[in-house]
Design an enzyme around this catalytic site. Sequence first.
Site, short mmCIF file in Angstrom:
data_model
loop_
_atom_site.label_atom_id
_atom_site.label_comp_id
_atom_site.label_asym_id
_atom_site.label_seq_id
_atom_site.Cartn_x
_atom_site.Cartn_y
_atom_site.Cartn_z
N LYS A 70 0.84 -1.20 0.00
CA LYS A 70 0.00 0.00 0.00
C LYS A 70 0.88 1.25 0.00
O LYS A 70 0.59 2.24 -0.68
CB LYS A 70 -0.96 -0.02 1.21
CG LYS A 70 -2.09 -1.03 1.00
CD LYS A 70 -2.91 -1.32 2.23
CE LYS A 70 -3.84 -2.51 1.91
NZ LYS A 70 -4.62 -2.99 3.04
N GLN B 287 -5.03 -1.73 9.16
CA GLN B 287 -4.81 -3.05 8.54
C GLN B 287 -5.41 -4.15 9.42
O GLN B 287 -5.12 -4.23 10.60
CB GLN B 287 -3.30 -3.28 8.34
CG GLN B 287 -2.98 -4.56 7.59
CD GLN B 287 -3.53 -4.58 6.16
OE1 GLN B 287 -3.37 -3.62 5.41
NE2 GLN B 287 -4.18 -5.66 5.79
N ASP C 244 -11.33 2.39 3.27
CA ASP C 244 -11.62 0.96 3.08
C ASP C 244 -13.11 0.73 2.80
O ASP C 244 -13.50 -0.33 2.33
CB ASP C 244 -11.23 0.17 4.35
CG ASP C 244 -9.96 -0.66 4.14
OD1 ASP C 244 -9.62 -0.92 2.97
OD2 ASP C 244 -9.34 -1.04 5.14
#
Length: 283
Positions: A55, A99, A122
């Site tokens: 990422k 995460q 997200d």
Amino acid sequence: MNSAKIIDGKALSAKIRGELKTQALEFEKAHGRKVGLAVILAGDNAASQVYVRNKIIACEETGIKSFAYYLPADVTQNKLLELIDELNSDKAVDGILVQLPLPKGLDENYILSKIDPKKDVDGFHAVNAGNLLLGNACLAACTPSGVIELIKSTGTDISGKHAVVIGRSNIVGKPVALLLLQNNATVTVCHSKTANLKEITKTADILVVAIGKKEFVRGDMVKDGAVVIDVGMNRFDGKLYGDANFEECAEKASYITPVPGGVGPMTITMLMNNTVKAANLNA
Ligand code: NAP
């Protein structure tokens, strides 16, 4: 005979990342700062470390400034919530990504609910999930958004098609189904309790598979000419397998995504897309 065309997720990803780079540069010129993404990794899960590294590399490639926070596995929930609070009000941060999975003892759902929905790149926050359901503008989950881009890249008109989604998770199956519905497909969602699964999948013009079972979908479950999108990522003997048996399904499908190199690369690209989108919405 292998008749399906392969949908190249890496190539599509590279094309979209190129466009995002231009948009990120335009944002920087207009606002005097780069688009910013904060990534929080708690603990030392090896797979999570790889995902976070990828990422951060994607941020560099797209001209997005990344802010990485590496926390120990025994970080307290309060410490993590304090950090999220700070990032929620940090003007240099447009997106916040925690995460997953978080170390044991941390309440994932509660922690994710504390991210400002406007920075929830997200797309997992109930506000974004709810807005997706209502058909409102929102930050939609990344893998499902990538699935839609992959289908569109084939030139397939989703409108009026019968789309079958196998899997009903909150992060893939349900949001994919909603996005397909938004694109005017007639959508059937299947899951582990679905009766006569093969009878249903055989009627799918578009078949999206997200179940987490190696090569579960066989050729005889696929309609001739279908577009098959395989979300599955199943590691077996050091190799990555999809949820569909590629050779058999490719004999029936018109288009199919490979694993690896299909949906996978698109997920991070759509994360970059959501970050640029969040920056422009919140600017
Ligand atoms: P998940 O939360 O475990 O959900 C799996 C879904 O599949 C559930 O809805 C389950 O039904 C359904 N299912 C399981 N066995 C089935 C069967 N025999 N017949 C029909 N449906 C069945 O998984 P997920 O998080 O959605 O992930 C699915 C796969 O996608 C995994 O391989 C994961 O690694 C991969 N993935 C890839 C990416 C990417 O970037 N490429 C991103 C996310 C996930 P029930 O609801 O009835 O239990």
